[in-house]
Design an enzyme around this catalytic site. Structure first.
Site, PDB file in Angstrom:
ATOM      1  N   LEU A 173       0.748  -0.960  -0.221  1.00  0.00           N
ATOM      2  CA  LEU A 173      -0.573   0.001   0.078  1.00  0.00           C
ATOM      3  C   LEU A 173       1.068   1.135  -0.434  1.00  0.00           C
ATOM      4  O   LEU A 173       0.417   2.225   1.112  1.00  0.00           O
ATOM      5  CB  LEU A 173      -1.115  -0.447   1.369  1.00  0.00           C
ATOM      6  CG  LEU A 173      -2.168  -1.255   1.205  1.00  0.00           C
ATOM      7  CD1 LEU A 173      -2.848  -0.493   2.762  1.00  0.00           C
ATOM      8  CD2 LEU A 173      -3.048  -1.530   0.258  1.00  0.00           C
ATOM      9  N   CYS A 174       2.021   1.105  -0.658  1.00  0.00           N
ATOM     10  CA  CYS A 174       2.531   2.072  -1.057  1.00  0.00           C
ATOM     11  C   CYS A 174       3.315   2.752  -2.266  1.00  0.00           C
ATOM     12  O   CYS A 174       4.175   2.835  -2.672  1.00  0.00           O
ATOM     13  CB  CYS A 174       4.080   2.483   0.002  1.00  0.00           C
ATOM     14  SG  CYS A 174       4.897   0.966  -0.051  1.00  0.00           S
ATOM     15  N   GLY A 175       1.661   2.309  -3.379  1.00  0.00           N
ATOM     16  CA  GLY A 175       2.441   2.833  -4.353  1.00  0.00           C
ATOM     17  C   GLY A 175       3.384   1.621  -4.964  1.00  0.00           C
ATOM     18  O   GLY A 175       3.322   0.698  -4.802  1.00  0.00           O
TER      19      GLY A 175
END
Lengths: 148, 304
Positions: free
Chosen positions: B89-91
């Site tokens: 969930l950090c790109g």
């Protein structure tokens, strides 16, 4: 007399950065006091104290646990593994840490590498304790950067 | 209420919940980022000074004497320390980092050198496995690296293996924290030590405290205590450790800011989606009402 720049840094923070008159440190070869215009020197630092004088009256005491020191004529950089100001060391807790280290050294030393590690730890705690006691006893006249 | 508008209403509700979650995650990441950034900044001065000292030293010593400086004649085995994240969930954070690693392996060593990775962070480990890169060690990564002691096992292992000639070169792959909106993956050579001014690691020229570099050429004498060899033996492993520590901190700051922005984008997207769905819901509702009115009108017309 001319002052020189002193920086004491650890990987976590910059502990000290100021112009000082003289600094006493303990290297693995013994204690030295550095004055301005010292010959370039790189030395290994032993766990111990760093006493800094700003002028005739103000001084500051710190504990370091080994590292490297680089001295140039107009500046001195102490790259310490850990460093603390004397007034930040809690004597009781330092004593406790030293005891713990001593105990571990007595009981859990299985190989040479571990022994070296714990001896280093022990030395570090001893140095901290020494600095804390000295600070209490002498009531080091804290210099500019510390008492503000 | 007709089925269509009920479905839309259900979706709006679920998107609203997702938005709440992403918003909360954004705030958490922002707090973590602030912490990580302050740590990066405070440790940069140490790594800067260590580098300065190294640069002073290499002018005064014969660098071919120490194994840490000797360039291998032929590079056969390369190790990469891959610093990634534990969570997603950090790109595209981890993907770009791994791509960069693979690309740089290909560019620098087209003659197919044996590459192994040492990972720190589970996402990097999974990616490395997916790309069939041999994995020699996986270190647990703390969410926040408390002190340089936490990464000592890594630096200890690579210096030992390097000295044992297990690897000819060791690199570290991390994400450089340029600013909270810009993070750049970077691969840097750790060993053998290249005594050049390092423009990247921790050197996002922090303009204000740029100290004038002191030239040591003028000093005829340079004393080493106890002696050169011992000082270097104590100092150089420390240099490796500091560089890894700095890389880990840079990666941490980058990770949290990347996640913060990913979550901010997700929150914005959720907001847009809610607007669209609300519009669709209102249209469906209006269509339903219009339809009912038409039915009633038609019914009454039939009665007359």
């Amino acid at each position: 007399m001319k002052n020189f720049k002193l920086k004491i840094v650890t990987p976590e923070k910059v502990l000290f950065e100021d112009e000082v008159l003289q600094a006493s440190i303990s290297t693995t070869m013994g204690q030295i006091t550095v004055l301005p215009n010292h010959i370039p020197l790189v030395s290994q630092l032993a766990p111990g104290e760093v006493l800094v004088r700003f002028n005739g009256t103000d001084e500051s005491l710190m504990a370091v646990s080994g590292g490297i020191v680089e001295i140039l004529p107009d500046q001195m950089v102490i790259l310490a593994d850990t460093a603390e100001r004397a007034e930040d060391i809690d004597e009781a807790r330092a004593e406790e840490a030293r005891k713990k280290a001593e105990e571990v050294l007595k009981t859990k030393t299985t190989d040479a590498e571990q022994f070296a590690m714990f001896t280093a730890l022990m030395e570090k705690e001893m140095a901290r304790l020494r600095v804390a006691r000295k600070y209490k006893k002498r009531g080091v006249r804290t210099g500019r950067p510390t008492n503000q | 209420m007709p089925q269509a508008s009920r479905d839309i209403q259900r979706r709006i509700k679920s998107v609203k919940n997702t938005k709440k979650i992403t918003k909360a995650m954004e705030l958490v990441s922002a707090a973590k980022m602030r912490k990580a950034v302050s740590r990066v900044l405070s440790s940069r001065s140490y790594s800067d000074l260590v580098w300065d000292t190294v640069l002073h030293l290499v002018k005064k010593i014969d660098t071919n004497k120490h194994p840490f400086f000797i360039e291998p004649k032929k590079v056969k085995k390369v190790a990469v320390v891959l610093i990634s994240t534990n969570r997603g969930l950090c790109g595209s954070f981890n993907a770009t980092l791994v791509n960069k690693v693979i690309k740089s392996i290909e560019i620098h060593h087209p003659e197919r050198v044996e590459t192994s990775v040492i990972t720190c962070g589970t996402k990097g480990r999974d990616e490395a496995r997916r790309h069939n890169i041999s994995l020699v060690a996986d270190f647990h990564k703390e969410d926040i690296t408390a002190s340089s002691e936490d990464i000592r096992p890594i630096s200890h292992m690579i210096t030992k293996d390097f000295l044992a000639k297990k690897y000819d070169k060791v690199f570290v792959a991390y994400t450089d924290f340029m600013s909270s909106i810009k993070q750049v993956p970077h691969v840097k050579q750790l060993l053998p030590i290249v005594p050049e001014i390092d423009e990247r690691l921790g050197h996002i020229k922090h303009g204000k405290d740029k100290v004038e570099k002191i030239s040591v050429d003028s000093f005829a004498e340079f004393i080493f205590e106890p002696d050169t060899r011992q000082v270097l033996d104590a100092f150089l492993p420390r240099l490796v450790e500091v560089q890894i520590y700095q890389s880990v901190l840079e990666s941490e700051a980058s990770e949290h800011s990347a996640r913060m922005f990913a979550m901010r984008n997700a929150t914005d997207a959720a907001g847009d989606m809610i607007d669209d769905l609300t519009l669709a819901y209102n249209q469906a509702r209006q269509a339903g009402i219009t339809g009912e009115i038409a039915e009633i009108a038609a019914g009454s017309a039939a009665l007359e």
